[in-house]
Each structure stands twice: as structure tokens, then as C-alpha cells.
Design a protein around this motif. Structure first.
Motif, PDB file in Angstrom:
ATOM      1  N   GLY A   1     -15.731 111.117  48.742  1.00 25.97           N
ATOM      2  CA  GLY A   1     -16.104 112.436  49.240  1.00 25.97           C
ATOM      3  C   GLY A   1     -17.575 112.781  49.084  1.00 25.97           C
ATOM      4  O   GLY A   1     -18.085 113.639  49.810  1.00 25.97           O
ATOM      5  N   ASN A   2     -18.257 112.144  48.139  1.00 22.09           N
ATOM      6  CA  ASN A   2     -19.662 112.483  47.918  1.00 22.09           C
ATOM      7  C   ASN A   2     -20.432 111.254  47.439  1.00 22.09           C
ATOM      8  O   ASN A   2     -20.988 111.243  46.342  1.00 22.09           O
ATOM      9  N   PRO A   3     -20.476 110.209  48.252  1.00 23.40           N
ATOM     10  CA  PRO A   3     -21.069 108.950  47.785  1.00 23.40           C
ATOM     11  C   PRO A   3     -22.555 109.064  47.469  1.00 23.40           C
ATOM     12  O   PRO A   3     -23.056 108.374  46.586  1.00 23.40           O
ATOM     13  N   HIS A   4     -23.249 109.975  48.182  1.00 23.09           N
ATOM     14  CA  HIS A   4     -24.693 110.082  47.945  1.00 23.09           C
ATOM     15  C   HIS A   4     -25.012 110.627  46.551  1.00 23.09           C
ATOM     16  O   HIS A   4     -26.037 110.277  45.978  1.00 23.09           O
ATOM     17  N   ALA A   5     -24.132 111.472  46.020  1.00 24.55           N
ATOM     18  CA  ALA A   5     -24.380 111.999  44.678  1.00 24.55           C
ATOM     19  C   ALA A   5     -24.343 110.859  43.665  1.00 24.55           C
ATOM     20  O   ALA A   5     -25.143 110.809  42.722  1.00 24.55           O
ATOM     21  N   VAL A   6     -23.414 109.930  43.855  1.00 22.24           N
ATOM     22  CA  VAL A   6     -23.298 108.785  42.948  1.00 22.24           C
ATOM     23  C   VAL A   6     -24.524 107.886  43.102  1.00 22.24           C
ATOM     24  O   VAL A   6     -25.126 107.442  42.116  1.00 22.24           O
TER      25      VAL A   6
ATOM     26  N   GLU B   1     -32.450  96.389  40.879  1.00 24.95           N
ATOM     27  CA  GLU B   1     -31.246  95.993  41.609  1.00 24.95           C
ATOM     28  C   GLU B   1     -30.038  96.668  40.994  1.00 24.95           C
ATOM     29  O   GLU B   1     -29.960  96.795  39.767  1.00 24.95           O
ATOM     30  N   GLY B   2     -29.125  97.084  41.861  1.00 25.55           N
ATOM     31  CA  GLY B   2     -27.920  97.728  41.363  1.00 25.55           C
ATOM     32  C   GLY B   2     -26.703  97.289  42.148  1.00 25.55           C
ATOM     33  O   GLY B   2     -26.817  96.733  43.244  1.00 25.55           O
ATOM     34  N   TYR B   3     -25.551  97.517  41.553  1.00 25.79           N
ATOM     35  CA  TYR B   3     -24.294  97.154  42.208  1.00 25.79           C
ATOM     36  C   TYR B   3     -23.303  98.310  42.123  1.00 25.79           C
ATOM     37  O   TYR B   3     -23.297  99.064  41.144  1.00 25.79           O
ATOM     38  N   VAL B   4     -22.495  98.419  43.160  1.00 26.55           N
ATOM     39  CA  VAL B   4     -21.341  99.309  43.097  1.00 26.55           C
ATOM     40  C   VAL B   4     -20.123  98.396  43.099  1.00 26.55           C
ATOM     41  O   VAL B   4     -19.888  97.680  44.085  1.00 26.55           O
TER      42      VAL B   4
ATOM     43  N   GLU C   1     -18.114 109.020  37.922  1.00 21.53           N
ATOM     44  CA  GLU C   1     -18.316 110.423  37.551  1.00 21.53           C
ATOM     45  C   GLU C   1     -19.550 110.589  36.667  1.00 21.53           C
ATOM     46  O   GLU C   1     -20.285 111.574  36.794  1.00 21.53           O
ATOM     47  N   THR C   2     -19.796 109.633  35.779  1.00 25.90           N
ATOM     48  CA  THR C   2     -20.975 109.708  34.914  1.00 25.90           C
ATOM     49  C   THR C   2     -22.248 109.710  35.768  1.00 25.90           C
ATOM     50  O   THR C   2     -23.130 110.547  35.589  1.00 25.90           O
ATOM     51  N   TRP C   3     -22.323 108.777  36.708  1.00 26.92           N
ATOM     52  CA  TRP C   3     -23.506 108.712  37.570  1.00 26.92           C
ATOM     53  C   TRP C   3     -23.659 110.009  38.371  1.00 26.92           C
ATOM     54  O   TRP C   3     -24.767 110.481  38.581  1.00 26.92           O
ATOM     55  N   ALA C   4     -22.548 110.565  38.835  1.00 27.34           N
ATOM     56  CA  ALA C   4     -22.629 111.763  39.679  1.00 27.34           C
ATOM     57  C   ALA C   4     -23.153 112.962  38.907  1.00 27.34           C
ATOM     58  O   ALA C   4     -23.629 113.931  39.489  1.00 27.34           O
ATOM     59  N   ASN C   5     -23.089 112.924  37.572  1.00 26.49           N
ATOM     60  CA  ASN C   5     -23.623 114.016  36.763  1.00 26.49           C
ATOM     61  C   ASN C   5     -25.143 113.955  36.632  1.00 26.49           C
ATOM     62  O   ASN C   5     -25.780 114.968  36.331  1.00 26.49           O
TER      63      ASN C   5
END
Lengths: 200, 150, 639
Positions: free
Chosen positions: C231-236, C251-254, C344-348
Motif C-alpha cells: 500500500g505504501n512502498p515508497h515510504a519503505v 546497495e540495498g535489497y528488498v 515497518e521499521t524502515w517505514a518509520n
């Protein structure tokens, strides 16, 4: 490489930096039981039998000595009532799979493990991974590997490679703590590879 | 599965071992299972021992090394569904299809899997047939839903 | 899309997006999260499109498909802006009336409104409905107002301004310090402070570092990370970029479960859009900082939620945990320093950078700052995702927001923390929900799963269920987990079948200690928790199963029987017709009877027996009355 001093079972021990607690103990002649350890292989940490208690800065924890690195001022205890209990239960769990394996029986005697405490599921393999890792890390042949996961995990020969490589090697057989590997290979061999191919 | 197609999938990512699982997922999605020749090809191109690929192919739930049925049934056994009677739904599916979780029937009609949460807890107990979600199921409705597939 | 080269250009872009959008233009938002998807929101969306076109409103009224609104129990959910009128559980057939009345005439369609269970009044606005009213949705709130596929939508609500602020006004150390001061604790498991984890990575000498989003959410009954990423991928993503900047990663990974196809799709698209706008890639917003993100699909293994197992999976290997005593923030992915936090941590993180650590610590409690999203599921009236400030008592979550237990049943326990968590009994409901409070009570925060259990839930069966789950998900590497759980499951299964023996509980406790002390990873070490916490609070249920062969909750199949009370049966025939096992005999005016040998105990008879007859009974721990002689089977009940 600099030396690190630590205490194992009340004894002052010196070990090179980067060594594991198991290596330090072995160097000092203090026995710690292992099933999945082999000096030529990367530590695997699966059998958990070499669990010891380490204390640092007043904080105690149980760790596996085959992986845990030595540190200056570390206090290690290799036999406490809790460790005896952990090793006893682990051995009982193994004995449900390989009740007649001589090495397990000897250890069971030492730790008072009851081979009949858990329902038998005789798979014989205890997943120490010695054969798999030896074949991959030392022989670099990858003829035997794990398949599946969890309680369904088992070892399996890769037929094409095994047919080519195993006949002349068989170095993993004596590593097996339950002597089961040889039987597994003989079975695979009997089913899958015609005699002529092996001779060739 | 066509080896050329396996090569195309590998080329999408590049022959690097870190993409191994991504490659296998694409093969699984496209072909519904992982044939042995495909795995051998992946081993060769990515230079990964076949024994490791066989472990991966049997370790992760998404993969199957045997063919699957035409219809794939997923019964959610997540906690929310469990306390709302997921076991009864699973029993009903087993009763109706004659197969257990992880199995495929001989006619390759149904494959049955249990999954741990489909994230539709409000609709529990939930099952999916070919990706379509069936919510608030009872044993009777479960049997009914299966009858509509052939 | 034009690449943005500076924070000023981002602001200009935001202004342009907002100018294009008249704030008072009507907009219909429809929840298209996974649960609503499953109950037919696509048909509703199609009906809205058709109807808007038919009534000539297509250019005047905007339709926006958003992520999960959280109130999954009442889906599909449609909200009409700017008045925020909410309609629940609608079908495509309701759409013409909604457009006619609400969109065109500003009237409400009463029958589709939420009805307050206490007053019986219809409530139209989100902020009036108890489920929403008691929440504080700082992280999850935007889900309902943006289209996750549109980066413009995210930018329009202030998205990426935290990133612009950090890159132009703050040093990496300042970003790190802000997160540390905010005391943001990991929302995925143990609650480890994110700032301290980041600092370890920042200070590690290796110049190559990684940041990873753990979206391998696997706790059954928990789906907040899925809903956020969908629902809100950009926030993450914004949080991840901020983290990368703070620790010096490029570099990062999802890592996202492939069972979450919509999350994979939306985050992949979000990365692409962010790259196009220059919010990812080289020289982000002209700052000189470069960062790239790749999506890696997980192939399905619960153990991969464990940090070292996730990293081995990212490397393309079997997801077995590593036997290491060096933290992964120092030696993680490819042995490089790696920060791993959950969705959720990243989204904060963007919220903390935008509003400051002081704002964040004012929410929640002293040791648990901010909010937490819980998925409240099970025997609860309002199933859904709720975001509340840390420290809210469990009771308020269950009753004020969750609406209590349906069917007039009594609450027995709330299970928190996923399979590794524990069950909290009814008398602990006033516990404030925080990391340390839950741990002290023998459970944990975990990722925020909250499963409500009522009097019909057997706690022995719950323990058996979780141990079965964990046995199935054990990677099989170390013996206390692989073999210990197998034996625990065998014993618990026996107990549920009425074959428990004296001494079983002692063996289970022995195995629990060994798993806790000697297992390789967090999964194995915490695996006995479901057993230990149920034993701690519900020992009597274990004893009833073992000693009396009785299941007090009337739930364990092997310990219960269904019986038709001959004095109440009216021979209506409903149970006989519906019984899938054809185990019920009877006829018109003949009292119905269940053949206990044929009965599969599916419970259909109990469900279909009309409430006013109430003839079917579930019994446990007592013998089933013998079948009636044929000459006594005439219906006796009257009235």
C-alpha cells in the motif's frame, strides 16, 4: 598472531587469536565431545554437543565451542549440570535415530542418556554433514548433498557424479559417526550404477 | 522444458550464482515444476554444484521437483484460520480429493498444499483454488467449491 | 518523467502535482489490499468506472485504488472524498446508488454505513467509527489515501521530503543520531534498537556495506508488512535510502516473499519510478550520494525471516542460519556489514527524520517509542490491522478497537509475537503493550501478530499447532530444533488425542530447555515459547487432557463426541441432510441419531441445528449415551 589467555575449567589456557574455544580446549588436553566437527572442515555447528558455558563481564551464556572464538579473560566451563543435561537430551534425541551406533552408545554411557526415552525413528543418519562437507570442501566433488529441510532433511548421492567419483574415493565412509553412510552408498550403487560402469 | 528457454531465463539475470533462487522461481512459475534437465542446465551455466541446487529445490516451499496437478489447492493453516476451523476445511478437501498436503492425485487433477498465512485473516478459514480465494469456508462449502473443477 | 537534480526541483515537482489536483474534487478511494481483493473489490472498481462513465462523471470524479485500509473485516471498503464517507461490504450492485446519491447529491446511503454496535446509530466518517477512532495511524494512515502505483500520490502527501531534508541539511551522522535518539526499536522480532544496529554497520571498517528490507513476513496471522509494502512502498524505500545514507551503503535489497505477488509488483514499480525521478541511482537529488536497490523474491521458508538465514538466501543458497557469533551488522551479507530491518521499521524512518526524534519519543512509552501496527485476528469482531501508540493496554485494543469477541463468547487468551511468542490469559489484559512488558509476561512483540482466542480454543491444541508449524519450518540443521521439536510435536499430538502419560510434561520441559539453550538460531531458541507460555497459564488444561482424557474447550477431535439430545430433537432432518459423512440416521418424526463410528466430528450438525431446538451437543470426558432402541425414537419434543 598474538596470543589470548583464557580460563577453561579453572585452568589457565593460552590460544592464538582467532582460534575457537574447542581448539583451545583440545590444545590444553581438555576433552569436549563433538560429532559434526572435523579439523579440515569449516565449523558447522549442527550437533550442538560441544556446547559449553562462557562467561564474560559477568554475563553467562551457552555457546557451541566449535564456533565461538577465544577472547582475552574469557571463562569457560565445559561441564556444569546444565551442560550435562543438554548433552544428555541431545544424545537421547540422536539415539532415537541410531540406537546401535557405537560412538553414540559410548557417549550415552558417559552422560547417562537413555536410548529408549524417545520413540524410535531409525533413519540412522544424524545430519552431521561430515560426508557432504568433506566431499564439497576437501574433495570438491559435490557427489553427496542434503535434500529437503527440517525433519524431512536427508543426505542423497547425486547419481551422475557418484557414479563417476565415489567408487575410487570413499573417503567419507570412515567419517560417518553412525557408520550408516556406507550402507546408503552401497544401496545407491546397487540400484543405480551398473557394475561395468564402475569398473571402467 | 526447453533448454533454450532455461537459457533465456538465466540471461534475464546474468549467470551469477546469487540469482540462482530467482532463476529457479521463474522456471517454477513458467513450467509449474523443476525438471531435472533444467536444474542441470542451471548448474552448468551458473557454475553451482548440482547437489546445492537439489538442496535448494527441495528446501524452499515454492519449488517442486515433480509435476503438479491442473488445479492447485492451498488451504491456509495460519493461526487465525486455525482457530476458526481450518483443520475442518483441510479434512473436507482431503476427503473430497483423496490426497494429503504435498500430494498430487494420479489424474494430475489436484495438487494440495497447506500454507501458513495468506494474509486474509478476516476471511478465515480461507482456501485458494488456482489463486482464487474462498473465504469463511465450511466443510460443506469446501466440497461444493471443489466439485466445480474438472 | 524528468529526473530531479536537487531538493528544490523535488519541491517544484510536488507543487506541480498539487496544482493539477483540485483539493475539493470528489475522489472515490477503494481499498484494493489483499483481503478486499479476495472479497471482490475488482468488481466494485469496474462498476465504479462503468457508472462514472455512464453518468458522465469520468473527468470530474477520480477513482483511486489504494492499499489496505486495515478494516479487513468489512471489506470491500469505499471512501468518498472530500467528505470521507465510508461504505463497507459493498458489491458492484450498490455502486449506481452510491454514485447517484453520495457523489451527485451529497446524500448518504444509510444501509451501507457502519452501525455503531452500542448506540445503533449509523456512522459515516472514518474518525467516528470506533475501529479507527482509537488508533493513531502515523505509519499506516497514508495507505488509504494514495495509489501505491503512483509516485506522484506519495510526493503529493509530502513523500521524499525527509530524504531531501537529510541529503541537503544533515550529515549521515546526524541522520544516524536522530534515529538513535528516537529509540526506534526493530518492529520485526526482538525489538533491537535500530540506531545501535546502524551504528555498528557505520563503524565497521569494511567500505562495502548493505542495507536490506526484510519483507519475508512469515508469522501466521500477521500481515502488516505485506499491507505496508503493497500500500505504501515508497515510504519503505525512502526509509531504506535514509538508512543507506546514514550507514554509508550504496546497495540495498528488498527480500520479499514470492507468496506476496502484489507486494513484489508494487515495490518493483516503486523502485523503477524512484529511479526515473532520480531518487535512486547516482547522485541522488544532486547530493553526490548514490544508492541502488534490487528486489529478491523469497522462495518460501519461514526460517528466512531469521537474519543470518535471510542473508544466506540472498546469496542464492539454502536459507540455513549461520553458526556465527559475530553480528550481521558487522559481518552479514557476503560477510560485509549489513543492516537488516523489517518493512515497518524502515517505514518509520522518514517520519523520524521529517518530524524529529523528540516528536517520535513523545508517542508511546519511555522504552517503546512510536506506534506499532498489530494484526488483530482470530475470534474477534473487527479483524484487521490497527496502529496504536505503544503502551496501549491490550484490553483497549481488543475491546475498543477490535469490538470484542463475537457470538457472546468469553475471551480466553491473546497470543502475541507469532509462533515464537506466547499466550496471555484474560487476567493480563490490562498489560500495556510494549516490547519489555510483553517479554516479561512470557510473550513478545514479534512482528505484531495478535490472535484472539475464546473459550472454544483449546490451549494444548494451540501449543501443538505452533510446534507443528515450527517443526515444519525448522531448517533441520541443528538437533535441538529438528529433533527436539519433532519429539515435542509427537508428545503434544498424543496429549491432544487423549494418549497423554504421566511424565510427558517433564519431558516437554526438558526438551524446551535444550532448545532454548542450545539451538543454533533464534527460531529454535524461541520455539518452545508457545508450549512454555500455555503451560504457565493453562496447566489445568494440560492436566485435563492427560489425566481425564477431557478437552475443556471441547475442541480436540479425538476427545469429543457429538450427540443429539433425544428430548430436544424435532426430526427436522437438517443435520441428516447436511452431514458429509452420512453418519446421521432418522426420518420424519423419528429422533435423529449419530453413528459414532461414522462421525468425522466436522461439527456441521451442530452448526445447522436450529438455535431454537439446540439439540446437538458436544461432549468430552464423559461417555456418549447409548443409541436409543428403535421403539423409543418417536419425537418427544413439542412446542
Amino acid at each position: 598472531m598474538s596470543e589470548v589467555r583464557l580460563q577453561i575449567d579453572g585452568q589457565e589456557v593460552a590460544a592464538p587469536e582467532g582460534a575457537t574455544v574447542l581448539e583451545a580446549a583440545q590444545g590444553a588436553g581438555i576433552p569436549i565431545p563433538t560429532l559434526c566437527h572435523h579439523e579440515k572442515l569449516e565449523p558447522f555447528g549442527s550437533c550442538r554437543l560441544c556446547t559449553v558455558e562462557v562467561e564474560r563481564g559477568g554475563r553467562k551464556q551457552h555457546v557451541v565451542s566449535c564456533v565461538y572464538p577465544v577472547a582475552e579473560g574469557l571463562t569457560v566451563r565445559t561441564r556444569t549440570p546444565e551442560i550435562e543435561r543438554i548433552r544428555r537430551v541431545i544424545l537421547e534425541l540422536y539415539l532415537a535415530h541410531a540406537p546401535e551406533a557405537p560412538r553414540l552408545k559410548a557417549l550415552a554411557e558417559e552422560y547417562g542418556a537413555d536410548k529408549d526415552r524417545f520413540g524410535k525413528e531409525s533413519s540412522f543418519c544424524i545430519h552431521c554433514g561430515l560426508c557432504v562437507r568433506y566431499c564439497a570442501e576437501v574433495k570438491k566433488k559435490h557427489a553427496v548433498g542434503f535434500i529437503n529441510r527440517g525433519t524431512k532433511k536427508e543426505i542423497a548421492f547425486v547419481p551422475d557424479i557418484a557414479a563417476r567419483e565415489c567408487w575410487k574415493c570413499k573417503e567419507c565412509f570412515p567419517l560417518c559417526p553412525t557408520s550408516w553412510l556406507q550402507a546408503a552408498y552401497v544401496l545407491v550403487e546397487g540400484i543405480l550404477f551398473p557394475r561395468e560402469e564402475q569398473q571402467a | 522444458m526447453d533448454i533454450a528457454r532455461v537459457d533465456q531465463i538465466i540471461d534475464r539475470y546474468g549467470a551469477d550464482e546469487s540469482y540462482l533462487i530467482q532463476v529457479l522461481l521463474d522456471i517454477q512459475t513458467e513450467n509449474n515444476w523443476l525438471p531435472h534437465e533444467a536444474l542441470e542446465r542451471v548448474a552448468e551455466r551458473l557454475r553451482v554444484p548440482l547437489s546445492r541446487i537439489l538442496h535448494i529445490a527441495t528446501f524452499y516451499k515454492a519449488f517442486s521437483t515433480v509435476p503438479k496437478g491442473r488445479h492447485r489447492i492451498h488451504v491456509c493453516m495460519g493461526t487465525a484460520c486455525h482457530v476458526r476451523g481450518a483443520q475442518r476445511v483441510l479434512d473436507a478437501v482431503q476427503e473430497a480429493t483423496g490426497i494429503k498436503p504435498g500430494e498430487t492425485d494420479l489424474e494430475l487433477k489436484f495438487s494440495l498444499e497447506t500454507v501458513n498465512c495468506l494474509g486474509c485473516c478476516a476471511l478465515g478459514p480461507v482456501m485458494e483454488i488456482d489463486g482464487k480465494t474462498y473465504g469463511k469456508m465450511t466443510p460443506a462449502e469446501t466440497a461444493e467449491a471443489l466439485r466445480n473443477h474438472d | 518523467m524528468e529526473r530531479l537534480h536537487s531538493p528544490a526541483e523535488l519541491e517544484a515537482f510536488r507543487k506541480a502535482v498539487l496544482t493539477d489536483r483540485a483539493p475539493d474534487q470528489p475522489c472515490i478511494t477503494l481499498c484494493a489490499g489483499s483481503a478486499c481483493h479476495a472479497c471482490g473489490c475488482n468488481d466494485v472498481a469496474e462498476a465504479v468506472r462503468v457508472e462514472l462513465a455512464k453518468q458522465g462523471l469520468a473527468d470530474r470524479v477520480h477513482l483511486r485504488l489504494t492499499g489496505c485500509h486495515g478494516f479487513c473485516e468489512r471489506g470491500p471498503i469505499l471512501v468518498i472524498q472530500p467528505e470521507s464517507v465510508c461504505y463497507f461490504q459493498l458489491t458492484a450492485a450498490d455502486v449506481p446508488e452510491i454514485i447517484e446519491k453520495t457523489v451527485k447529491a451529497g446524500e448518504r446511503v444509510e444501509r451501507l454505513l457502519y452501525v455503531d454496535p452500542d448506540s445503533g446509530d449509523p456512522l459515516a466518517r472514518e474518525d467516528e467509527i470506533p475501529f479507527y477512532k482509537h488508533q493513531q495511524r502515523i505509519v499506516f494512515g497514508s495507505n488509504g489515501s494514495i495509489d501505491p502505483k503512483s509516485i506522484e500520490d506519495y510526493v503529493a502527501i509530502g513523500g521524499y521530503s525527509a530524504l531531501a531534508k537529510a541529503l541537503s541539511e544533515m550529515t549521515p551522522e546526524q541522520v544516524l543520531d536522530e534515529v538513535k535518539r528516537a529509540n526506534l526499536r526493530g518492529r520485526g522480532g526482538g525489538g533491537f534498537p535500530a540506531g545501535i544496529k546502524w551504528e555498528g554497520t557505520r563503524n565497521a571498517p569494511d567500505p562495502v556495506k548493505y542495507v536490506v528490507v526484510n519483507a519475508d513476513e512469515g508469522d501466521p496471522g500477521a500481515y502488516m508488512d505485506r499491507s505496508l509494502l503493497e500500500g505504501n512502498p515508497h515510504a519503505v524505500l525512502e526509509g531504506l535510502i535514509l538508512g543507506a545514507y546514514a550507514v554509508g551503503a550504496h546497495e540495498g535489497y528488498v527480500y520479499v516473499r514470492q507468496e506476496y505477488p502484489l507486494a513484489v509488483e508494487n515495490v518493483t514499480l516503486a523502485i523503477q519510478k524512484a529511479e526515473e525521478l532520480g531518487l535512486l541511482g547516482d547522485d541522488i537529488l544532486g547530493s553526490g550520494f548514490s544508492f541502488r536497490v534490487k528486489v529478491h523474491r523469497g522462495a518460501g521458508a519461514f526460517v528466512c525471516g531469521e537474519s543470518t538465514a535471510l542473508m544466506t538466501a540472498l546469496e542464492g543458497r539454502v536459507g540455513e542460519p549461520r553458526p556465527k557469533y559475530i553480528r550481521s551488522n558487522v559481518r552479514g551479507l557476503w560477510n560485509r556489514p549489513t543492516v537488516l530491518n523489517n518493512v515497518e521499521t524502515w517505514a518509520n524512518v522518514p517520519l523520524i527524520i521529517q518530524n524529529g526524534a523528540d516528536w517520535f519519543t513523545r508517542i508511546g512509552t519511555e522504552t517503546s517509542s512510536g506506534t506499532k501496527i498489530f494484526s488483530i485476528v482470530g475470534k474477534i469482531t473487527n479483524t484487521g490491522l490497527v496502529e496504536v501508540p505503544m503502551g496501549m493496554p491490550l484490553r483497549d485494543i481488543v475491546y475498543k478497537i477490535g469490538g470484542g469477541i463475537p457470538g457472546g463468547k468469553r475471551l480466553k487468551a491473546v497470543q502475541t509475537g507469532g509462533p515464537s511468542g506466547g499466550c496471555l490469559p484474560e487476567h493480563m489484559l490490562d498489560l500495556p503493550v510494549g516490547f519489555d512488558e510483553l517479554t516479561q509476561a512470557g510473550s513478545m512483540m514479534g512482528s505484531g501478530g495478535m490472535i484472539v482466542m475464546d473459550e472454544d480454543t483449546c490451549m494444548v491444541d494451540v501449543a501443538r499447532y505452533f510446534i507443528e508449524f515450527l517443526t515444519d519450518e525448522s531448517c533441520g540443521k541443528c538437533v535441538p530444533c529438528r529433533e527436539g521439536l519433532r519429539q515435542m510435536l509427537a508428545i503434544l499430538t498424543r496429549i491432544c488425542r487423549g494418549e497423554g502419560r504421566d511424565g510427558d510434561l517433564e519431558i516437554l520441559e526438558d526438551l524446551s530447555v535444550v532448545a532454548k539453550e542450545a539451538a543454533l538460531c533464534g527460531l529454535g531458541k524461541s520455539a518452545p515459547n508457545p508450549f512454555l507460555s500455555t503451560l504457565r497459564y493453562f496447566r489445568d488444561e494440560y492436566e485435563a487432557h492427560i489425566r481425564e482424557k477431557r478437552c475443556p474447550a471441547l475442541s480436540c477431535k479425538d476427545l469429543i463426541a457429538f450427540h443429539i439430545d433425544p428430548d430436544r430433537c424435532r426430526a427436522c432432518g437438517r443435520c441428516r441432510r447436511k452431514c458429509p459423512a452420512e453418519a446421521i440416521s432418522g426420518a420424519k418424526n423419528v429422533i435423529h441419531q449419530i453413528d459414532q463410528d461414522l462421525c468425522t466430528k466436522c461439527g456441521t450438525c451442530l452448526e445447522v441445528c436450529p438455535e431454537r431446538f439446540g439439540a446437538v451437543r458436544k461432549i468430552s470426558g464423559e461417555p456418549v449415551p447409548p443409541p436409543l432402541p428403535e421403539d423409543q425414537r418417536t419425537v418427544r419434543a413439542r412446542g
